[in-house]
Motif scaffolding. Sequence first.
Motif: not given
Length: 198
Positions: A73-74, A125-129, A139-140, A183-184
């Motif tokens: 979970d972001l 960035a990997c987590v956001v992707e 988004d980052c 955001i996501l």
Amino acid sequence: MSELVDTVYTALEAGDLSHGDLSARRLCRLLGKTTGALYHHHGSLDALIFAVSQRGYADLSDHLAGVFARERDLAAVAEAFVAFGLDRPELYACMFERRYDWAALRAAGVFDRPLESAAFIERVACVVEAAGSDDVDGDCRLLFAGLHGLVSLAASGRANVGALDRSDREVACEAAGALARRILPSHLQDPPHTTTES
């Protein structure tokens, strides 16, 4: 060399050193070292504090990766970032707020080797992707700007304006989760194949 970094890191993390203690003379007096030892091993005070900040990025990166692996979970990752900043304000300031002499660090070759701060950004960035972003860089930036702002507001006692019945920390962590969801909002996919090494 790493002993001095470890000592400063531990003292900042525990709050035994403050930002105001980070002059070469005061720092060496507190640590029982000579300024000559500091300059011999690190070249400058900035280089020492920068090395300390890099250890902070490695620890924060591992911590957030662990949260993401458990929670998927972001929003939980965003809340953990804010909590890290509020739990370690002096260390956080070295990592994200200190004004370094970037030109001098570059001339000293600090950026010629892999940096934990760069690895941290790549892992975020990997987590956001993985959270479904189709604009990872944008988004980052939005996420980091918002989270850093929440740490700053909470640390200065301004996050809970309009909600004075709750603590600054509580409001900031809740807002961090809400920011990540705005955001996501999409569901998370499988985690990226990255190592936990920094």
